[in-house]
Enzyme design. Sequence first.
Site, mmCIF file in Angstrom:
data_model
loop_
_atom_site.group_PDB
_atom_site.id
_atom_site.type_symbol
_atom_site.label_atom_id
_atom_site.label_comp_id
_atom_site.label_asym_id
_atom_site.label_seq_id
_atom_site.Cartn_x
_atom_site.Cartn_y
_atom_site.Cartn_z
ATOM 1 N N GLU A 158 -30.317 22.962 -3.163
ATOM 2 C CA GLU A 158 -30.202 24.310 -4.003
ATOM 3 C C GLU A 158 -29.680 24.029 -5.398
ATOM 4 O OE1 GLU A 158 -30.993 27.045 -3.076
ATOM 5 O OE2 GLU A 158 -31.428 26.684 -0.821
ATOM 6 N N GLU A 195 -26.073 8.115 13.880
ATOM 7 C CA GLU A 195 -24.673 8.530 13.437
ATOM 8 C C GLU A 195 -23.777 7.184 13.744
ATOM 9 O OE1 GLU A 195 -21.826 10.993 16.320
ATOM 10 O OE2 GLU A 195 -23.596 12.106 15.592
#
Length: 303
Positions: A80, A111
Amino acid sequence: MQLTTESRNSRTMQIDTADTKTILTMMNEEDHGVAEAVKEVLPDIEQVVGFVLHSFQKGGRLFYIGAGTSGRLGMLDAVECPPTFSTPPQMVQGLIAGGEHAFVKAVEGAEDDEAAGRQDLQSRGLTERDTVVGLAASGRTPYVKGGLAYAREIGAKTAAISCNKNAQISAYADQPIEVVVGPEVLTGSTRLKAATAQKMILNMISTASMLQMGKAFENLMVDVRVSNVKLRQRAVHTIVRVTGVPKKQAEETLDAAGNEVKTAIVMLECGVPFEEAKELLTKAEGYVRRAVKRGGARGGSSR
């Protein structure tokens, strides 16, 4: 040690038999405490903003690194920044365990790969000028620990955002942020309150850093990238609000400024052509207020 993020919430034990309105009420009541939890760690967030701002001023970058929901939130904040602040894509980057395709589809076990966190940052050419923010609601994700450990080794500034006290990743950070929002509505579902808290903190880190890089005038986005009709309309309205000129003149000046809102404002406020406005902004390090003051506002006034 029992993690707060894995604890059961005594207030929602009957949520499985509740009607829709009651479920929503429970969730809303739990969310009320998230902003207060973030308020408690504002001094820690302030320190991290300082790291990021220093990196930007030295030509460095900001990296978010996380897994699952935490990794997706980092990527979301990163992507963004270019449309909001006209930053180059490499200035703020998000890394997620399992690679970019893990954003839309979970990559099981990614992960747990501590070495991958190190390797992903190495592949981006991490330097001591950069800042790395590790994200893990539990505070113990190996991928994040690997990335933070590597960042510290090479001298980059590090921060860690978790939702448990004494989180493991805090030990790898120059500045830990431990925002404790309490047990989730659904036990262990950290895409809820924990994710909301992380999103709020990321908003603060990137926005506060960009504001101090001259990316706004008053509370207006004057460095927005004009890439579609909506954003062009916003840009024109911003120019009108700041300068008071008619819409048509704002549109014409925006065109003459190559769709650069800040440049258009300086052109109009100082009554100067494009090249001179650009020079004023450069000397003012991108700050519109400083550029206008340096160039002399129309009529001898400045805001």
